[in-house]
Scaffold this motif. Structure first.
Motif, PDB file in Angstrom:
ATOM      1  N   ASP A  43      33.100  41.452  47.194  1.00 19.10           N
ATOM      2  CA  ASP A  43      32.240  41.887  48.292  1.00 19.10           C
ATOM      3  C   ASP A  43      31.930  43.383  48.218  1.00 19.10           C
ATOM      4  O   ASP A  43      30.797  43.802  48.448  1.00 19.10           O
ATOM      5  CB  ASP A  43      32.881  41.556  49.639  1.00 19.10           C
ATOM      6  CG  ASP A  43      33.010  40.056  49.875  1.00 19.10           C
ATOM      7  OD1 ASP A  43      32.342  39.268  49.158  1.00 19.10           O
ATOM      8  OD2 ASP A  43      33.786  39.673  50.771  1.00 19.10           O
ATOM      9  N   TYR A  44      32.929  44.197  47.892  1.00 18.82           N
ATOM     10  CA  TYR A  44      32.758  45.647  47.837  1.00 18.82           C
ATOM     11  C   TYR A  44      31.739  46.052  46.765  1.00 18.82           C
ATOM     12  O   TYR A  44      30.861  46.871  46.998  1.00 18.82           O
ATOM     13  CB  TYR A  44      34.105  46.327  47.566  1.00 18.82           C
ATOM     14  CG  TYR A  44      34.050  47.836  47.600  1.00 18.82           C
ATOM     15  CD1 TYR A  44      34.263  48.522  48.794  1.00 18.82           C
ATOM     16  CD2 TYR A  44      33.798  48.575  46.451  1.00 18.82           C
ATOM     17  CE1 TYR A  44      34.223  49.902  48.837  1.00 18.82           C
ATOM     18  CE2 TYR A  44      33.748  49.956  46.481  1.00 18.82           C
ATOM     19  CZ  TYR A  44      33.962  50.619  47.681  1.00 18.82           C
ATOM     20  OH  TYR A  44      33.913  51.997  47.707  1.00 18.82           O
ATOM     21  N   PHE A  45      31.882  45.468  45.585  1.00 21.78           N
ATOM     22  CA  PHE A  45      31.005  45.831  44.464  1.00 21.78           C
ATOM     23  C   PHE A  45      29.786  44.914  44.345  1.00 21.78           C
ATOM     24  O   PHE A  45      28.938  45.154  43.487  1.00 21.78           O
ATOM     25  CB  PHE A  45      31.795  45.816  43.149  1.00 21.78           C
ATOM     26  CG  PHE A  45      32.765  46.956  43.026  1.00 21.78           C
ATOM     27  CD1 PHE A  45      32.324  48.233  42.735  1.00 21.78           C
ATOM     28  CD2 PHE A  45      34.123  46.746  43.222  1.00 21.78           C
ATOM     29  CE1 PHE A  45      33.217  49.302  42.624  1.00 21.78           C
ATOM     30  CE2 PHE A  45      35.024  47.800  43.107  1.00 21.78           C
ATOM     31  CZ  PHE A  45      34.571  49.075  42.816  1.00 21.78           C
ATOM     32  N   ASP A  46      29.718  43.888  45.170  1.00 23.46           N
ATOM     33  CA  ASP A  46      28.640  42.904  45.106  1.00 23.46           C
ATOM     34  C   ASP A  46      28.469  42.425  43.663  1.00 23.46           C
ATOM     35  O   ASP A  46      27.378  42.455  43.094  1.00 23.46           O
ATOM     36  CB  ASP A  46      27.331  43.487  45.647  1.00 23.46           C
ATOM     37  CG  ASP A  46      26.277  42.411  45.864  1.00 23.46           C
ATOM     38  OD1 ASP A  46      26.654  41.234  46.065  1.00 23.46           O
ATOM     39  OD2 ASP A  46      25.071  42.732  45.804  1.00 23.46           O
ATOM     40  N   SER A  47      29.584  42.017  43.091  1.00 28.95           N
ATOM     41  CA  SER A  47      29.611  41.634  41.679  1.00 28.95           C
ATOM     42  C   SER A  47      30.678  40.576  41.445  1.00 28.95           C
ATOM     43  O   SER A  47      31.698  40.542  42.137  1.00 28.95           O
ATOM     44  CB  SER A  47      29.922  42.862  40.822  1.00 28.95           C
ATOM     45  OG  SER A  47      30.111  42.510  39.475  1.00 28.95           O
ATOM     46  N   GLU A  48      30.427  39.763  40.438  1.00 28.52           N
ATOM     47  CA  GLU A  48      31.468  38.870  39.950  1.00 28.52           C
ATOM     48  C   GLU A  48      32.613  39.742  39.447  1.00 28.52           C
ATOM     49  O   GLU A  48      32.386  40.832  38.938  1.00 28.52           O
ATOM     50  CB  GLU A  48      30.902  38.032  38.803  1.00 28.52           C
ATOM     51  CG  GLU A  48      31.881  37.070  38.202  1.00 28.52           C
ATOM     52  CD  GLU A  48      31.266  36.260  37.069  1.00 28.52           C
ATOM     53  OE1 GLU A  48      32.048  35.670  36.316  1.00 28.52           O
ATOM     54  OE2 GLU A  48      30.032  36.240  36.941  1.00 28.52           O
ATOM     55  N   VAL A  49      33.832  39.266  39.606  1.00 25.74           N
ATOM     56  CA  VAL A  49      34.994  40.034  39.154  1.00 25.74           C
ATOM     57  C   VAL A  49      35.670  39.284  38.021  1.00 25.74           C
ATOM     58  O   VAL A  49      36.063  38.126  38.164  1.00 25.74           O
ATOM     59  CB  VAL A  49      35.997  40.272  40.308  1.00 25.74           C
ATOM     60  CG1 VAL A  49      37.223  41.030  39.809  1.00 25.74           C
ATOM     61  CG2 VAL A  49      35.330  41.007  41.452  1.00 25.74           C
ATOM     62  N   ARG A  50      35.774  39.957  36.892  1.00 26.84           N
ATOM     63  CA  ARG A  50      36.519  39.440  35.745  1.00 26.84           C
ATOM     64  C   ARG A  50      37.582  40.467  35.393  1.00 26.84           C
ATOM     65  O   ARG A  50      37.373  41.657  35.554  1.00 26.84           O
ATOM     66  CB  ARG A  50      35.599  39.231  34.544  1.00 26.84           C
ATOM     67  CG  ARG A  50      34.554  38.171  34.795  1.00 26.84           C
ATOM     68  CD  ARG A  50      33.746  37.919  33.569  1.00 26.84           C
ATOM     69  NE  ARG A  50      32.724  36.916  33.822  1.00 26.84           N
ATOM     70  CZ  ARG A  50      31.856  36.521  32.927  1.00 26.84           C
ATOM     71  NH1 ARG A  50      31.872  37.043  31.720  1.00 26.84           N
ATOM     72  NH2 ARG A  50      30.966  35.611  33.242  1.00 26.84           N
ATOM     73  N   TRP A  51      38.703  39.999  34.886  1.00 29.41           N
ATOM     74  CA  TRP A  51      39.818  40.884  34.594  1.00 29.41           C
ATOM     75  C   TRP A  51      39.954  41.061  33.091  1.00 29.41           C
ATOM     76  O   TRP A  51      40.103  40.088  32.364  1.00 29.41           O
ATOM     77  CB  TRP A  51      41.100  40.320  35.206  1.00 29.41           C
ATOM     78  CG  TRP A  51      41.008  40.274  36.696  1.00 29.41           C
ATOM     79  CD1 TRP A  51      40.604  39.216  37.462  1.00 29.41           C
ATOM     80  CD2 TRP A  51      41.287  41.333  37.589  1.00 29.41           C
ATOM     81  NE1 TRP A  51      40.633  39.569  38.782  1.00 29.41           N
ATOM     82  CE2 TRP A  51      41.044  40.859  38.889  1.00 29.41           C
ATOM     83  CE3 TRP A  51      41.726  42.647  37.431  1.00 29.41           C
ATOM     84  CZ2 TRP A  51      41.229  41.645  40.033  1.00 29.41           C
ATOM     85  CZ3 TRP A  51      41.915  43.428  38.556  1.00 29.41           C
ATOM     86  CH2 TRP A  51      41.665  42.943  39.842  1.00 29.41           C
TER      87      TRP A  51
END
Length: 166
Positions: free
Chosen positions: A152-160
């Protein structure tokens, strides 16, 4: 007499299955980052004995964390993983593999170094500290909740992606 053992085995199996289903996907070979490639304000995590995650904020080659004693402190990356998983730190990245970071997150984390708050696994843990640095007022307790806050903060999919320590 064997019934309690069967129930214990079923419970243990459910815990292991739940853990593996909630784990972030492993990175492909060759996609690991070097510490110098991690910008200030990136969110990182390491595993704890293969069952849990411990998160922090990357700032100037260190990780700012809320330690289990409740003290917020900056530690070297090797210290961050010491007596936990012992081998891997991962950084939150977008779908192209670029670290998600923000100077404001770094500034919030730095400002809180040496603060002390009674640590509680289900109320004031490391994920809660990181989410506070992101300006998220609600209690974040689980790693999956932290990943949602990052999304939500980065308005992006999160991959590690893995960080390879020298």
């Amino acid at each position: 007499m064997p019934l309690p053992l069967i129930w214990a085995g079923v419970g243990l199996g459910a815990c292991v299955a739940g853990y593996h289903l909630s784990r972030p996907a492993k990175t492909k070979a060759g996609l690991a980052l070097k510490p110098r490639d991690i910008p200030d304000g990136a969110v990182v995590y390491c595993g704890i004995y293969g069952m849990f995650e411990h998160s922090g904020i990357w700032v100037e080659g260190s990780v700012i964390e809320r330690h289990g004693c409740g003290l917020i402190k900056a530690v070297a990356p090797r210290r961050f993983i010491d007596k936990r998983s012992g081998s891997t730190i991962r950084v939150a990245c977008d779908s192209q593999g670029n670290p998600l970071a923000c100077e404001q997150i770094a500034a919030q984390a730095v400002q809180r170094i040496f603060e002390y708050d009674d640590y509680h696994l289900l109320a004031r843990n490391c994920h809660h500290f990181v989410s506070q640095c992101l300006g998220h007022p609600d209690k974040v307790i689980l790693f999956g909740e932290l990943t949602t806050v990052l999304h939500d903060y980065f308005d992006s999919e999160v991959r590690w992606r893995e960080i390879v320590l020298d």
